[in-house]
Write a protein that holds these residues in place. Structure first.
Motif, PDB file in Angstrom:
ATOM      1  N   MET A 154      -9.925 -16.316  -5.095  1.00 31.42           N
ATOM      2  CA  MET A 154      -9.901 -15.572  -3.861  1.00 31.42           C
ATOM      3  C   MET A 154      -8.674 -15.895  -3.013  1.00 31.42           C
ATOM      4  O   MET A 154      -8.246 -15.057  -2.229  1.00 31.42           O
ATOM      5  CB  MET A 154     -11.169 -15.859  -3.046  1.00 31.42           C
ATOM      6  N   ASN A 155      -8.141 -17.097  -3.174  1.00 28.00           N
ATOM      7  CA  ASN A 155      -6.974 -17.457  -2.382  1.00 28.00           C
ATOM      8  C   ASN A 155      -5.741 -16.658  -2.786  1.00 28.00           C
ATOM      9  O   ASN A 155      -4.824 -16.490  -1.988  1.00 28.00           O
ATOM     10  CB  ASN A 155      -6.674 -18.957  -2.515  1.00 28.00           C
ATOM     11  N   VAL A 156      -5.731 -16.182  -4.015  1.00 32.54           N
ATOM     12  CA  VAL A 156      -4.580 -15.431  -4.486  1.00 32.54           C
ATOM     13  C   VAL A 156      -4.492 -14.073  -3.795  1.00 32.54           C
ATOM     14  O   VAL A 156      -3.409 -13.497  -3.669  1.00 32.54           O
ATOM     15  CB  VAL A 156      -4.620 -15.316  -6.026  1.00 32.54           C
ATOM     16  N   LEU A 157      -5.621 -13.544  -3.324  1.00 33.45           N
ATOM     17  CA  LEU A 157      -5.613 -12.277  -2.598  1.00 33.45           C
ATOM     18  C   LEU A 157      -4.839 -12.371  -1.291  1.00 33.45           C
ATOM     19  O   LEU A 157      -4.295 -11.376  -0.809  1.00 33.45           O
ATOM     20  CB  LEU A 157      -7.043 -11.807  -2.327  1.00 33.45           C
ATOM     21  N   VAL A 158      -4.778 -13.548  -0.709  1.00 34.98           N
ATOM     22  CA  VAL A 158      -4.036 -13.741   0.532  1.00 34.98           C
ATOM     23  C   VAL A 158      -2.553 -13.469   0.296  1.00 34.98           C
ATOM     24  O   VAL A 158      -1.844 -12.987   1.182  1.00 34.98           O
ATOM     25  CB  VAL A 158      -4.257 -15.174   1.066  1.00 34.98           C
ATOM     26  N   TYR A 159      -2.079 -13.728  -0.893  1.00 34.52           N
ATOM     27  CA  TYR A 159      -0.671 -13.499  -1.225  1.00 34.52           C
ATOM     28  C   TYR A 159      -0.433 -12.115  -1.824  1.00 34.52           C
ATOM     29  O   TYR A 159       0.568 -11.469  -1.538  1.00 34.52           O
ATOM     30  CB  TYR A 159      -0.181 -14.559  -2.213  1.00 34.52           C
ATOM     31  N   LEU A 160      -1.349 -11.677  -2.667  1.00 31.86           N
ATOM     32  CA  LEU A 160      -1.144 -10.422  -3.380  1.00 31.86           C
ATOM     33  C   LEU A 160      -1.328  -9.190  -2.513  1.00 31.86           C
ATOM     34  O   LEU A 160      -0.614  -8.195  -2.684  1.00 31.86           O
ATOM     35  CB  LEU A 160      -2.078 -10.341  -4.586  1.00 31.86           C
ATOM     36  N   LEU A 161      -2.273  -9.216  -1.591  1.00 29.92           N
ATOM     37  CA  LEU A 161      -2.514  -8.048  -0.745  1.00 29.92           C
ATOM     38  C   LEU A 161      -1.322  -7.730   0.172  1.00 29.92           C
ATOM     39  O   LEU A 161      -0.862  -6.585   0.192  1.00 29.92           O
ATOM     40  CB  LEU A 161      -3.802  -8.241   0.058  1.00 29.92           C
ATOM     41  N   PRO A 162      -0.769  -8.687   0.897  1.00 27.98           N
ATOM     42  CA  PRO A 162       0.428  -8.368   1.687  1.00 27.98           C
ATOM     43  C   PRO A 162       1.630  -7.994   0.831  1.00 27.98           C
ATOM     44  O   PRO A 162       2.424  -7.122   1.207  1.00 27.98           O
ATOM     45  CB  PRO A 162       0.710  -9.650   2.472  1.00 27.98           C
ATOM     46  N   LEU A 205       1.134  -4.369  -0.198  1.00 29.37           N
ATOM     47  CA  LEU A 205       1.402  -3.498   0.953  1.00 29.37           C
ATOM     48  C   LEU A 205       2.897  -3.411   1.241  1.00 29.37           C
ATOM     49  O   LEU A 205       3.414  -2.331   1.540  1.00 29.37           O
ATOM     50  CB  LEU A 205       0.646  -3.998   2.177  1.00 29.37           C
ATOM     51  N   LEU A 206       3.585  -4.520   1.139  1.00 28.71           N
ATOM     52  CA  LEU A 206       5.033  -4.535   1.378  1.00 28.71           C
ATOM     53  C   LEU A 206       5.774  -3.698   0.338  1.00 28.71           C
ATOM     54  O   LEU A 206       6.659  -2.904   0.684  1.00 28.71           O
ATOM     55  CB  LEU A 206       5.557  -5.974   1.367  1.00 28.71           C
ATOM     56  N   LEU A 207       5.399  -3.825  -0.923  1.00 26.24           N
ATOM     57  CA  LEU A 207       6.038  -3.034  -1.974  1.00 26.24           C
ATOM     58  C   LEU A 207       5.728  -1.548  -1.814  1.00 26.24           C
ATOM     59  O   LEU A 207       6.602  -0.694  -2.015  1.00 26.24           O
ATOM     60  CB  LEU A 207       5.591  -3.516  -3.350  1.00 26.24           C
ATOM     61  N   GLY A 208       4.502  -1.222  -1.444  1.00 28.69           N
ATOM     62  CA  GLY A 208       4.139   0.177  -1.228  1.00 28.69           C
ATOM     63  C   GLY A 208       4.892   0.785  -0.063  1.00 28.69           C
ATOM     64  O   GLY A 208       5.381   1.911  -0.142  1.00 28.69           O
ATOM     65  N   LEU A 209       5.002   0.051   1.037  1.00 31.06           N
ATOM     66  CA  LEU A 209       5.741   0.544   2.196  1.00 31.06           C
ATOM     67  C   LEU A 209       7.236   0.660   1.900  1.00 31.06           C
ATOM     68  O   LEU A 209       7.895   1.582   2.392  1.00 31.06           O
ATOM     69  CB  LEU A 209       5.497  -0.359   3.403  1.00 31.06           C
ATOM     70  N   THR A 210       7.764  -0.243   1.085  1.00 32.82           N
ATOM     71  CA  THR A 210       9.168  -0.157   0.695  1.00 32.82           C
ATOM     72  C   THR A 210       9.418   1.093  -0.142  1.00 32.82           C
ATOM     73  O   THR A 210      10.407   1.806   0.064  1.00 32.82           O
ATOM     74  CB  THR A 210       9.583  -1.411  -0.102  1.00 32.82           C
ATOM     75  N   GLY A 211       8.524   1.390  -1.069  1.00 31.31           N
ATOM     76  CA  GLY A 211       8.646   2.607  -1.874  1.00 31.31           C
ATOM     77  C   GLY A 211       8.521   3.858  -1.031  1.00 31.31           C
ATOM     78  O   GLY A 211       9.257   4.832  -1.222  1.00 31.31           O
ATOM     79  N   LEU A 212       7.603   3.857  -0.073  1.00 37.48           N
ATOM     80  CA  LEU A 212       7.439   4.997   0.821  1.00 37.48           C
ATOM     81  C   LEU A 212       8.680   5.188   1.687  1.00 37.48           C
ATOM     82  O   LEU A 212       9.151   6.314   1.868  1.00 37.48           O
ATOM     83  CB  LEU A 212       6.209   4.801   1.704  1.00 37.48           C
ATOM     84  N   PHE A 213       9.237   4.112   2.203  1.00 34.58           N
ATOM     85  CA  PHE A 213      10.456   4.184   3.003  1.00 34.58           C
ATOM     86  C   PHE A 213      11.620   4.734   2.174  1.00 34.58           C
ATOM     87  O   PHE A 213      12.373   5.586   2.643  1.00 34.58           O
ATOM     88  CB  PHE A 213      10.817   2.804   3.556  1.00 34.58           C
ATOM     89  N   ALA A 214      11.754   4.279   0.935  1.00 31.48           N
ATOM     90  CA  ALA A 214      12.839   4.766   0.077  1.00 31.48           C
ATOM     91  C   ALA A 214      12.672   6.252  -0.221  1.00 31.48           C
ATOM     92  O   ALA A 214      13.648   7.013  -0.234  1.00 31.48           O
ATOM     93  CB  ALA A 214      12.880   3.965  -1.226  1.00 31.48           C
ATOM     94  N   PHE A 215      11.446   6.698  -0.448  1.00 30.46           N
ATOM     95  CA  PHE A 215      11.196   8.115  -0.697  1.00 30.46           C
ATOM     96  C   PHE A 215      11.503   8.957   0.529  1.00 30.46           C
ATOM     97  O   PHE A 215      12.156  10.011   0.431  1.00 30.46           O
ATOM     98  CB  PHE A 215       9.743   8.317  -1.133  1.00 30.46           C
ATOM     99  N   LEU A 216      11.067   8.517   1.698  1.00 32.58           N
ATOM    100  CA  LEU A 216      11.345   9.270   2.923  1.00 32.58           C
ATOM    101  C   LEU A 216      12.841   9.302   3.230  1.00 32.58           C
ATOM    102  O   LEU A 216      13.369  10.310   3.701  1.00 32.58           O
ATOM    103  CB  LEU A 216      10.559   8.676   4.092  1.00 32.58           C
ATOM    104  N   TRP A 217      13.530   8.207   2.957  1.00 26.09           N
ATOM    105  CA  TRP A 217      14.984   8.171   3.156  1.00 26.09           C
ATOM    106  C   TRP A 217      15.680   9.157   2.223  1.00 26.09           C
ATOM    107  O   TRP A 217      16.607   9.852   2.624  1.00 26.09           O
ATOM    108  CB  TRP A 217      15.515   6.758   2.918  1.00 26.09           C
ATOM    109  N   SER A 218      15.225   9.234   0.965  1.00 28.21           N
ATOM    110  CA  SER A 218      15.851  10.162   0.025  1.00 28.21           C
ATOM    111  C   SER A 218      15.581  11.614   0.419  1.00 28.21           C
ATOM    112  O   SER A 218      16.425  12.477   0.220  1.00 28.21           O
ATOM    113  CB  SER A 218      15.378   9.893  -1.399  1.00 28.21           C
TER     114      SER A 218
END
Length: 69
Positions: free
Chosen positions: A1-9, A12-25
């Motif tokens: 369960m402790n690994v979720l503390v690292y994997l969830l953020p 989310l960070l990778l997803g938001l980065t991909g969304l930002f790159a798509f919107l920029w393009s």
């Protein structure tokens, strides 16, 4: 369960980065001319009179500097 503390953020960070790159393009116009590249592939630039001679003029002198007849 402790690994979720690292994997969830991280997820989310990778997803938001991909969304930002798509919107920029989208904003920079990457998807404005989707059919242009497909049509340019079909154009035949090797035909005489299509301007290929202007891009590649014939050499008037030998490049090696020799004076062969």
């Amino acid at each position: 369960m402790n690994v979720l503390v690292y994997l969830l953020p991280l997820a989310l960070l990778l997803g938001l980065t991909g969304l930002f790159a798509f919107l920029w393009s989208l904003k920079s116009g990457q998807y404005d001319d989707l059919d242009g590249a497909a049509v340019r592939v079909l154009s035949d630039d090797d035909l005489p009179g299509s301007g290929s001679a202007e891009r590649n003029p014939p050499a008037s002198k030998p490049r090696n500097g020799g004076s062969k007849p």
